[in-house]
Design an enzyme around this catalytic site. Structure first.
Site, PDB file in Angstrom:
ATOM      1  N   GLU A 102      43.352  51.042  37.437  1.00 30.00           N
ATOM      2  CA  GLU A 102      41.980  50.440  37.719  1.00 30.00           C
ATOM      3  C   GLU A 102      42.183  49.812  39.193  1.00 30.00           C
ATOM      4  O   GLU A 102      43.112  49.169  39.693  1.00 30.00           O
ATOM      5  CB  GLU A 102      41.672  49.320  37.100  1.00 30.00           C
ATOM      6  CG  GLU A 102      40.034  48.639  37.008  1.00 30.00           C
ATOM      7  CD  GLU A 102      39.850  47.823  35.908  1.00 30.00           C
ATOM      8  OE1 GLU A 102      40.088  48.217  34.763  1.00 30.00           O
ATOM      9  OE2 GLU A 102      39.452  46.762  35.942  1.00 30.00           O
ATOM     10  N   ASP A 104      39.464  47.271  41.473  1.00 30.32           N
ATOM     11  CA  ASP A 104      38.339  46.209  41.336  1.00 30.32           C
ATOM     12  C   ASP A 104      37.898  45.665  42.572  1.00 30.32           C
ATOM     13  O   ASP A 104      38.640  45.263  43.460  1.00 30.32           O
ATOM     14  CB  ASP A 104      38.794  45.231  40.298  1.00 30.32           C
ATOM     15  CG  ASP A 104      39.227  45.772  38.816  1.00 30.32           C
ATOM     16  OD1 ASP A 104      38.957  46.765  38.679  1.00 30.32           O
ATOM     17  OD2 ASP A 104      39.837  44.699  38.170  1.00 30.32           O
ATOM     18  N   GLU A 106      35.151  42.513  42.207  1.00 30.96           N
ATOM     19  CA  GLU A 106      34.163  41.864  41.479  1.00 30.96           C
ATOM     20  C   GLU A 106      33.554  40.693  42.457  1.00 30.96           C
ATOM     21  O   GLU A 106      34.069  39.969  43.022  1.00 30.96           O
ATOM     22  CB  GLU A 106      34.879  41.317  40.171  1.00 30.96           C
ATOM     23  CG  GLU A 106      35.394  42.235  39.255  1.00 30.96           C
ATOM     24  CD  GLU A 106      35.994  41.668  37.883  1.00 30.96           C
ATOM     25  OE1 GLU A 106      34.974  41.751  36.927  1.00 30.96           O
ATOM     26  OE2 GLU A 106      36.878  41.059  38.071  1.00 30.96           O
ATOM     27  N   HIS A 119      36.313  39.004  44.285  1.00 33.72           N
ATOM     28  CA  HIS A 119      37.416  39.166  43.531  1.00 33.72           C
ATOM     29  C   HIS A 119      38.125  40.546  43.505  1.00 33.72           C
ATOM     30  O   HIS A 119      37.094  41.354  43.187  1.00 33.72           O
ATOM     31  CB  HIS A 119      37.213  38.599  42.282  1.00 33.72           C
ATOM     32  CG  HIS A 119      38.325  38.661  41.299  1.00 33.72           C
ATOM     33  ND1 HIS A 119      39.002  37.859  40.862  1.00 33.72           N
ATOM     34  CD2 HIS A 119      39.057  39.799  40.433  1.00 33.72           C
ATOM     35  CE1 HIS A 119      39.942  37.942  40.060  1.00 33.72           C
ATOM     36  NE2 HIS A 119      39.989  39.344  39.783  1.00 33.72           N
TER      37      HIS A 119
END
Length: 286
Positions: A102, A104, A106, A119
């Site tokens: 993954e 990310d 965020e 994030h």
């Protein structure tokens, strides 16, 4: 000679991957499926604008029709305006299964006048704990800004408006797992997480401001390798795709240093209390 041999081995790796070079029209109708929210996510402007909304009953989200295995993927986003405390706008790539990979972005909302927290994280084989967090040098709610993941066999580069903020290098030679074999879809959602999202959960969502809304434009996956089903893989020619071997040049390294010096608020590689037995291996590598 060592560098040449490394690149040659990477070429062999990538040329052996069966991939479809994905060329996007940029239309959300063509590239994404709205997956949840019961009408709270919608596509407008003949496929060029997508919005997700959140109210006290539910958030909403969407995912890509295609899976990706390496690529440079851009999305313009405008985040929840005003008092966005307790909300999270997630935009990420992820594979499936118990040992998923993954990448990310965020965006953690905040009270009016306080900055969003960006994030970032990287998971390999189901393991994350590689958080880096930033404030942004602009108001991400006032206009659209471009958030980019460049993922190739050498590194994962996170960029904001073309400025690199973070790099996760391929350090498999040093025993660090790297995402290179599990195709990932793109996911995004707007949801409520006021138990942790804003100031560690101390500030709760003010539902009098609902519905909250985040907007998306200008999706671009032209520079990528992708598939729409398990049956249509074709060879992706690494030699003809310069992004497959992109790393940061000296100017970009300077830009990233500026961002990390002035806007980074958390780096797992500096958190000795969290890792009393020693920092993760990649933290001690160049």
């Amino acid at each position: 000679m060592a560098a040449f041999a490394t690149k040659q081995s990477m070429l062999l790796l990538s040329s052996s991957l069966l991939l479809l070079i994905g060329v996007s029209t940029g239309s959300f109708y063509d590239n994404f499926d709205i997956t949840w929210g019961d009408g709270r996510a919608n596509i407008f402007e003949s496929g060029h604008l997508l919005t997700c909304t959140l109210d006290k009953i539910s958030g909403s989200g969407f995912q890509s029709k295609k899976e990706y295995l390496f690529g440079k993927i851009d999305m313009k986003m405008k985040l929840v305006a005003g008092n966005s405390a307790g909300t999270v706008t997630a935009y990420y790539l992820s594979s499936k299964g118990e040992t998923w990979d993954e990448i990310d972005f965020e965006f953690l909302g905040n009270v009016t006048g306080q900055p969003y927290v960006l994030h970032t994280n990287v998971f390999t084989g189901g393991k994350g704990n590689r958080e880096m967090q930033f404030y942004l040098w602009f108001d991400p709610t006032a206009d659209f800004h471009t958030y980019t993941v460049l993922w190739n066999p050498l590194n994962i580069i996170f960029l904001v408006d073309g400025i690199p903020i973070r790099v996760f290098k391929n350090n498999e030679a040093h025993g660090v797992a790297y995402p290179k074999s599990q195709p990932m879809k793109i996911y995004s959602s707007l949801w409520e997480a006021d138990d942790w999202a804003t100031q560690g959960g101390r500030v709760k969502t003010d539902w009098t401001n609902a519905p909250f809304s985040a907007s998306y434009r200008s999706f671009n996956d032209v520079d990528c390798c992708s598939r729409t089903s398990v049956w249509n893989w074709v060879t992706c020619n690494a030699n003809s795709n310069s992004w497959m071997w992109t790393t940061l040049n000296s100017n970009q390294l300077g830009q990233m240093k500026w961002v990390q010096d002035d806007y980074m608020i958390y780096n797992y590689c500096n958190d000795f209390k969290r890792f009393p037995q020693g920092l993760p291996t990649e933290c001690n590598l160049g």
